[in-house]
Structure formats: structure tokens, C-alpha cells
Design a protein around this motif. Structure first.
Motif: not given
Length: 243
Positions: A54-58, A74-78, A174-175
Motif C-alpha cells: 500500500n502506497l499512500f500520501g497527500g 507533503n507526506y508519503e507512506g508505504m 515528510h517534506t
């Protein structure tokens, strides 16, 4: 990308906020519905390893002070729930029962038990004393890890035990960026960018009931830039970065 070979440089540009609020959300999912098993797993009677990703973010950007101060985040999780097929060297059932199998120099096959080995003497003095703790250890290993992979070991006293080992992956990135128009004419602007990752990568345990060893990675980076429009054909830019 600039330069050649090992001298390459990579430039990254982070989005910035504006006077308008903008954002997005996303999610990608991958499962094992259409994946195939590995050949060695099939040969050893081991089921298809798991791989669920699962690759998700916003992201969100907008003004803090109109025309002067903006932000972007920006956040992205995997997340990966997956298995890796591994094979380990283990004792065979015969060795677990205390029997050593070998061929001598003439090619004759021998099966000798621990009790027989303990009877060997040299000038009437016992030369070998098989520790019962060792035979108990082999018996325990042979019962817990039955040989199912014959590509490892000598085929007599040792063989391979193939199993699917869990190797989960958990990543968080996190950016954030802030842009400041120091002067209304935008001759002086300052921007700050920071990024942080918290990643854990699972490593396969040596055996199913032994603890795994995980790899932790927590890189942190930041950069500050001041841009000065000296005149229409001259710009001065100062940047400082730390990773």
C-alpha cells in the motif's frame, strides 16, 4: 542531471505554496491475486509468498500571509506485508535420530549410531564420547525443521528447510517548505525546505521461530536559500544545505 559518470549531480525542486489552497490525496494497492509462486517454492511444497503493498500520501499548500508567506507539506507512506522464500541448512531425520551416514574410501555406505560411536576405543581407551545434549539438539531441530529442499546439504546428514519468512517494510516520508517574500517587490526571497524519513525494512529470520533483524533508516535533511534580484540581468543566490 549534470555531469558525466561518477561526477553526476542531481537537482531536486520542491513545490511551493501560493495564494490558493491546493492539495491532493492518493492511495495505490497491490496484492497477490495475480502473482505466481517461485519455482523452488513449488518444488519444495511451500505456498506462494505474500506481497501486499500500500502506497499512500497527500499534500497541502497555501498562504500563511497573502502575497508574503506560503507553506507546502507533503507526506508519503508505504507499507509492505510480504514474505521472502529462504532455505536453511538443517539436520536430516536420520541425524536427528542419532545416526551418521557416510561412504568410506571404498564407496561402501555406513550408518553408525551414537551408541556405536561411543564404543570406539584406541588401546582399550574410549576415543569418542557423543554428548547427549548434541543428539537432543539435532533431534529437536529435525522435528521442527523437516528437510524439504534437497538443493542444500549432503543428502545424508544435512538438507535444506525452505520456508516463507516475513520481511515487512514500513516507510514514512515528510517534506515541508516555507517561502517568504521579504520585500513586496520580491527582490529578496527566503525559502526553507526540510525533509525527514522514518523507514524500517524487515530482514528474514534465520529460522521461522528465531527473531528477525531489521534495518532502521532515519535520514534528515534541510536547506535554506536566499535569493536577491540585484537588477534585471543579475541575481545573487545563497544556499545552505545539511543532510
Amino acid at each position: 542531471t549534470k555531469g558525466r559518470s561518477s561526477g553526476a549531480q542531481i537537482s531536486l525542486i520542491t513545490k511551493s505554496g501560493s495564494n490558493e489552497w491546493r492539495g491532493a490525496l492518493y492511495e495505490y494497492h497491490r496484492n497477490i491475486a495475480t502473482s505466481a509462486n517461485a519455482w523452488f517454492n513449488n518444488a519444495s511444497g511451500v505456498k506462494r509468498p505474500k506481497l501486499i503493498r500500500n502506497l499512500f500520501g497527500g499534500r497541502l499548500g497555501g498562504p500563511i500571509i497573502k502575497d508574503r508567506l506560503f507553506f507546502f507539506y507533503n507526506y508519503e507512506g508505504m507499507r509492505e506485508a510480504k514474505d521472502a522464500g529462504v532455505s536453511r541448512l538443517v539436520p536430516t531425520a536420520s541425524l536427528g535420530a542419532g545416526t551418521i551416514r557416510f561412504d568410506d574410501s571404498t564407496g561402501q555406505a555406513w550408518n553408525i549410531t551414537a551408541a556405536q560411536i561411543n564404543t570406539f576405543t584406541l588401546s582399550g581407551v574410549p576415543v569418542v564420547d557423543v554428548n547427549t545434549a548434541v543428539t537432543s539438539l539435532f533431534a529437536s531441530a529435525a522435528s521442527r525443521y523437516p528437510v524439504n529442499d534437497f538443493t542444500l546439504g549432503d543428502g545424508r546428514n544435512t538438507g535444506g528447510f525452505r520456508f516463507n519468512a516475513p520481511v515487512p517494510v514500513k516507510q514514512n516520508g515528510h517534506t515541508a517548505r516555507f517561502d517568504w517574500n521579504v520585500t513586496r517587490d520580491q527582490k529578496h526571497t527566503v525559502s526553507f525546505r526540510g525533509n525527514y524519513q522514518q523507514d524500517i525494512t524487515g530482514a528474514a529470520p534465520y529460522l521461522p521461530d528465531t527473531p528477525p533483524t531489521n534495518l532502521w533508516s532515519h535520514p534528515l535533511g534541510m536547506a535554506v536559500t536566499h535569493t536577491w534580484l540585484v537588477k534585471s540581468n543579475m541575481t545573487n543566490r545563497f544556499s545552505y544545505g545539511l543532510t
